[in-house]
Design a protein around this motif. Structure first.
Motif, mmCIF file in Angstrom:
data_model
loop_
_atom_site.group_PDB
_atom_site.id
_atom_site.type_symbol
_atom_site.label_atom_id
_atom_site.label_comp_id
_atom_site.label_asym_id
_atom_site.label_seq_id
_atom_site.Cartn_x
_atom_site.Cartn_y
_atom_site.Cartn_z
ATOM 1 N N THR A 33 14.422 3.028 -3.515
ATOM 2 C CA THR A 33 14.461 4.194 -4.400
ATOM 3 C C THR A 33 15.678 5.053 -4.121
ATOM 4 O OG1 THR A 33 12.049 4.187 -4.519
ATOM 5 C CG2 THR A 33 13.166 6.226 -5.153
ATOM 6 N N CYS A 34 15.947 5.277 -2.836
ATOM 7 C CA CYS A 34 17.110 6.065 -2.431
ATOM 8 C C CYS A 34 18.400 5.448 -2.974
ATOM 9 C CB CYS A 34 17.142 6.157 -0.906
ATOM 10 S SG CYS A 34 18.581 7.005 -0.235
ATOM 11 N N VAL A 35 18.557 4.156 -2.775
ATOM 12 C CA VAL A 35 19.778 3.474 -3.208
ATOM 13 C C VAL A 35 19.882 3.450 -4.731
ATOM 14 C CG1 VAL A 35 20.935 1.231 -3.262
ATOM 15 C CG2 VAL A 35 20.010 2.109 -1.118
ATOM 16 N N ALA A 36 18.774 3.248 -5.432
ATOM 17 C CA ALA A 36 18.817 3.201 -6.904
ATOM 18 C C ALA A 36 19.241 4.546 -7.483
ATOM 19 C CB ALA A 36 17.449 2.790 -7.451
ATOM 20 N N ILE A 37 18.671 5.637 -6.966
ATOM 21 C CA ILE A 37 19.044 6.959 -7.465
ATOM 22 C C ILE A 37 20.499 7.272 -7.119
ATOM 23 C CG2 ILE A 37 18.593 9.440 -7.248
ATOM 24 C CD1 ILE A 37 15.628 8.700 -6.822
ATOM 25 N N MET A 38 20.918 6.920 -5.908
ATOM 26 C CA MET A 38 22.308 7.170 -5.512
ATOM 27 C C MET A 38 23.283 6.337 -6.350
ATOM 28 S SD MET A 38 21.862 7.384 -1.421
ATOM 29 C CE MET A 38 22.938 8.662 -0.812
ATOM 30 N N LEU A 39 22.866 5.147 -6.740
ATOM 31 C CA LEU A 39 23.717 4.309 -7.596
ATOM 32 C C LEU A 39 23.901 4.955 -8.968
ATOM 33 C CD1 LEU A 39 25.249 1.643 -7.984
ATOM 34 C CD2 LEU A 39 23.100 0.630 -8.729
ATOM 35 N N ILE A 40 22.838 5.525 -9.511
ATOM 36 C CA ILE A 40 22.941 6.236 -10.793
ATOM 37 C C ILE A 40 23.903 7.419 -10.654
ATOM 38 C CG2 ILE A 40 21.666 7.648 -12.451
ATOM 39 C CD1 ILE A 40 19.239 5.779 -11.863
ATOM 40 N N ILE A 71 17.418 12.853 -0.653
ATOM 41 C CA ILE A 71 16.196 13.644 -0.433
ATOM 42 C C ILE A 71 14.963 12.824 -0.820
ATOM 43 C CG2 ILE A 71 14.926 15.666 -1.240
ATOM 44 C CD1 ILE A 71 17.699 17.071 -1.469
ATOM 45 N N ALA A 72 15.028 12.092 -1.933
ATOM 46 C CA ALA A 72 13.892 11.270 -2.367
ATOM 47 C C ALA A 72 13.582 10.182 -1.342
ATOM 48 C CB ALA A 72 14.178 10.646 -3.728
ATOM 49 N N GLY A 73 14.619 9.541 -0.814
ATOM 50 C CA GLY A 73 14.409 8.505 0.196
ATOM 51 C C GLY A 73 13.782 9.053 1.463
ATOM 52 N N LEU A 74 14.264 10.204 1.919
ATOM 53 C CA LEU A 74 13.703 10.817 3.123
ATOM 54 C C LEU A 74 12.263 11.272 2.889
ATOM 55 C CD1 LEU A 74 16.794 12.864 4.355
ATOM 56 C CD2 LEU A 74 15.835 10.781 5.372
ATOM 57 N N ALA A 75 11.987 11.800 1.693
ATOM 58 C CA ALA A 75 10.623 12.237 1.381
ATOM 59 C C ALA A 75 9.672 11.042 1.335
ATOM 60 C CB ALA A 75 10.603 12.986 0.055
ATOM 61 N N MET A 76 10.115 9.940 0.740
ATOM 62 C CA MET A 76 9.267 8.754 0.691
ATOM 63 C C MET A 76 9.052 8.165 2.077
ATOM 64 S SD MET A 76 10.361 6.789 -2.814
ATOM 65 C CE MET A 76 9.110 5.529 -2.598
ATOM 66 N N LYS A 77 10.080 8.213 2.907
ATOM 67 C CA LYS A 77 9.928 7.736 4.283
ATOM 68 C C LYS A 77 8.905 8.585 5.028
ATOM 69 C CE LYS A 77 12.435 7.007 8.568
ATOM 70 N NZ LYS A 77 13.688 7.188 9.282
#
Length: 93
Positions: A33-40, A71-77
């Motif tokens: 999720t983190c990588v997908a959002i950062m790619l966008i 932030i989304a990746g850290l929150a999901m982690k």
């Protein structure tokens, strides 16, 4: 110039390398999720960069999207969706 070899530390000084340990490599829903959002965000920033000075705000929006991905990746982690997280453990069901 020195006559010393180029490498001063060898593997034997630190012990053998154990290749049987699973590293994980971030293969988790949080990482994806983190990588997908950062790619966008990167795509938005690149498009703005190509458009020139008229798209400065769009570039910074892309940078903001990259920050949201982190932030989304850290929150999901933290919620247990990272590597070895509580939500990903197999309970046998």
């Amino acid at each position: 110039m020195s006559n010393k070899p180029a490498t001063t530390t060898s593997v034997t000084e630190q012990g053998p390398i154990d290749h049987s340990i699973e590293l994980g490599h971030g293969n988790s829903p949080a990482a994806w999720t983190c990588v997908a959002i950062m790619l966008i965000g990167t795509v938005v920033g690149c498009i703005a960069f190509v458009m020139g000075e008229s798209a400065t705000i769009l570039f910074w929006i892309g940078v903001g999207i990259i920050g949201l991905g982190l932030i989304a990746g850290l929150a999901m982690k933290a919620a247990g969706y990272g590597v070895g997280g509580s939500k990903l453990k197999n309970t046998g069901h």
